[in-house]
Design an enzyme around this catalytic site. Structure first.
Site, short mmCIF file in Angstrom:
data_model
loop_
_atom_site.label_atom_id
_atom_site.label_comp_id
_atom_site.label_asym_id
_atom_site.label_seq_id
_atom_site.Cartn_x
_atom_site.Cartn_y
_atom_site.Cartn_z
N CYS B 87 0.84 -1.21 0.00
CA CYS B 87 0.00 0.00 0.00
C CYS B 87 0.88 1.25 0.00
O CYS B 87 1.51 1.56 -1.00
CB CYS B 87 -0.99 -0.04 1.16
SG CYS B 87 -2.34 1.13 0.97
N HIS B 184 -3.39 -5.21 1.58
CA HIS B 184 -2.83 -5.54 2.89
C HIS B 184 -2.98 -7.03 3.18
O HIS B 184 -3.99 -7.47 3.72
CB HIS B 184 -3.54 -4.74 3.98
CG HIS B 184 -3.33 -3.28 3.86
ND1 HIS B 184 -2.21 -2.64 4.34
CD2 HIS B 184 -4.08 -2.32 3.28
CE1 HIS B 184 -2.29 -1.35 4.08
NE2 HIS B 184 -3.41 -1.13 3.43
N GLU B 186 -1.21 -8.46 5.34
CA GLU B 186 -0.96 -8.58 6.78
C GLU B 186 -2.24 -8.46 7.59
O GLU B 186 -2.24 -8.76 8.78
CB GLU B 186 0.08 -7.54 7.23
CG GLU B 186 -0.38 -6.09 7.27
CD GLU B 186 -0.45 -5.41 5.89
OE1 GLU B 186 -0.22 -6.10 4.87
OE2 GLU B 186 -0.75 -4.22 5.85
#
Lengths: 309, 204
Positions: B87, B184, B186
């Protein structure tokens, strides 16, 4: 500094956490961690804040210190002002709605602000109910003085919690009290027996499933930021050291002598909160801070933090 | 399981931690067996074999990188070690940034547009089918991509391989030792992106 308990994604255990909508709301809050969110009242202040290193700005009509001084009903900011602020910066723009004023929140959502703060700094619109934040695709942040209040707001759909502190005072004592209280109450939950949790939920006046979740994980299910009275780089480092994951600064920047410099200094102190040398650097040549008010001298009726429940 | 999870030698990987969702990346790297260093000082770049530039605000990260004297050192690092940008981190790695135009590292030859889907209300979570190249190097199966005020990669040069696409837009690209993702990973339970990155760190 001790290691912090951090989130595993996606959050599990409770249905509301698993919806894509809630994950996106928390997801943006995650991106703001370690940063400073600055109150601004117009586009030029927003640009100064962005240049100083703010991760987001909070658009409002008057900073809390002026609301306190001038009185009157404090409402959502003017649409024109917010549009100008949104056009001026590339970082997220948040805006405040009055507690319980879901129509103001509808307006802010339609305006596409990135986060809505259901805030005690504005004059409450409903003394009985907060906004049903699950009803909105836009994310909400809410203030809290203790764990019970934080969990009630999360149950209503808040995806970010901030301490209430005492806005517009420039006195960090209440933000410290609220952050310490929330951290202590969470720690306590991790050591009580499972059979005592329903009693804890009763005392906290919070939903049992959220109390059980905190007891298991030892942290809030959403990011936990600090606000309310932070006026110096050292104040920011203090609340970060107590467990805040980011910092809101209201009147502290634009009521000081040199907002650009102070803003940058508070950003630096927030990033390097546990490094004494960097903290010292951040405190040099700042000019005068906002004057501030000793919260202990305020009458109970002058407190903003007692708005909402 | 892919090779990345059976690390014989523990790799030390940095996560830039000036601001952003660095903690979520650190958790994932630790789960995959890496030693994690949260990087806030230029000198820490000497200790790590690879670096993640996390999500956050690219404007803020640029300012802090510059102010804290990390910018030049980071560019040197990119010449020697692998970087994964997600990002805001992907924006830092690009050759050209638009909306608005801003400085970047030019580590990946692509043009990227910030906040290209719109504001937070336009953020979304979507399932994407990996390109074969990604599946071959990780595992088969759809991947959940979390887009938060995300950028869109508008063009890539010929030396850049697209490993994941959402509709026609590249969302994970690779050039040489570097990876850039506009989403994302994560914030999901899918470890494949980080596994792929660790395998690149190991083979660098």
């Amino acid at each position: 500094m001790g290691t912090r308990s951090v989130a595993a994604f996606p959050l599990d255990g409770i249905d509301m956490f698993l919806t894509n909508e809630f994950r996106l709301k928390v997801g943006l809050a995650e991106q703001l961690k370690g940063g400073v969110i600055m109150d601004v009242t117009d586009a030029s202040q927003a640009c100064i804040a962005q240049e100083a290193g703010a991760v987001a700005v909070m658009a409002l009509e008057r900073v809390p210190a002026d609301i306190r001084k001038d009185g009157g009903v404090a409402r959502m900011a003017s649409i024109q002002r917010m549009r100008e602020i949104m056009a001026a910066v590339s970082i997220p723009v948040m805006a405040k709605a009055r507690i319980g004023h879901f129509a103001e929140a509808m307006v802010l959502q339609a305006l596409k602000v990135d986060y809505i703060d259901e805030s005690e700094v504005l004059t409450p619109a409903d003394e009985e109910f907060h906004i049903d934040k699950h009803a909105f695709p836009a994310p909400f942040v809410c203030g809290a003085r203790n764990l019970g209040e934080a969990l009630r707001r999360i149950a209503e759909g808040a995806a970010m919690i901030r301490t209430k502190g005492e806005a517009g005072s420039g006195d960090v004592v209440e933000a410290v009290r609220h952050m310490r209280t929330i951290q202590r109450q969470m720690k306590q939950l991790t050591v009580v027996g499972r059979d005592e949790l329903s009693g804890c939920a009763k005392d906290l006046q919070a939903p049992l499933e959220l109390v059980e979740w905190v007891a298991r994980e030892g942290r809030l299910p959403v990011p936990n930021f600090s606000a309310g009275g932070i006026a110096t780089p050292a104040d920011a480092a203090l609340v970060m050291s107590l467990g805040a994951e980011a910092v809101f600064v209201g009147s502290g920047i634009f009521k000081s002598e040199d907002p650009a410099r102070r803003g940058a200094a508070i950003v630096k102190a927030t990033t390097f909160f546990s490094d004494p040398e960097k903290l010292l650097e951040s405190c040099e040549d700042l000019g005068k801070p906002m004057p501030g008010i000793d919260v202990a001298t305020l009458d109970e009726s002058e407190l903003l933090q007692t708005r909402g429940w | 399981m892919p090779a990345a999870s059976s690390a014989a030698v523990i790799m030390t990987v940095g996560v830039l931690a000036l601001q952003g969702d660095f903690a979520a990346h650190s958790v994932r790297l630790a789960e995959l067996g890496a030693e994690v260093v949260e990087v806030r000082y230029a000198s820490q770049l000497d200790q790590v074999e690879g670096l993640i530039l996390p999500g956050g605000e690219s404007t803020t990260n640029l300012i802090l990188l510059d102010r804290e004297g990390l910018w030049a050192r980071l560019r040197d690092f990119a010449g020697q070690r692998p970087i994964l940008g997600t990002c805001a981190g992907a924006i830092l790695l690009a050759r050209e940034v638009t909306n608005p135009s801003q400085p970047s590292m030019a580590a990946i030859d692509m043009r990227i547009e910030r906040n290209a889907y719109g504001r937070q209300i336009d953020s979304s979570i979507r399932l994407v089918q990996p390109e074969q190249a990604f599946a071959d190097r990780t595992a088969e199966g759809p991947l959940e991509a979390v887009f938060i005020r995300a950028p869109i990669i508008r063009s890539v040069a010929s030396g850049v391989e697209v490993l994941l696409r959402d509709k026609d837009d590249p969302i994970l690209v690779e050039q040489g030792r570097h990876l850039a993702a506009t989403f994302h990973a994560e914030l999901t339970s899918d470890p494949r992106l980080h596994q792929l990155f660790l395998s690149k760190v190991r083979s660098n």
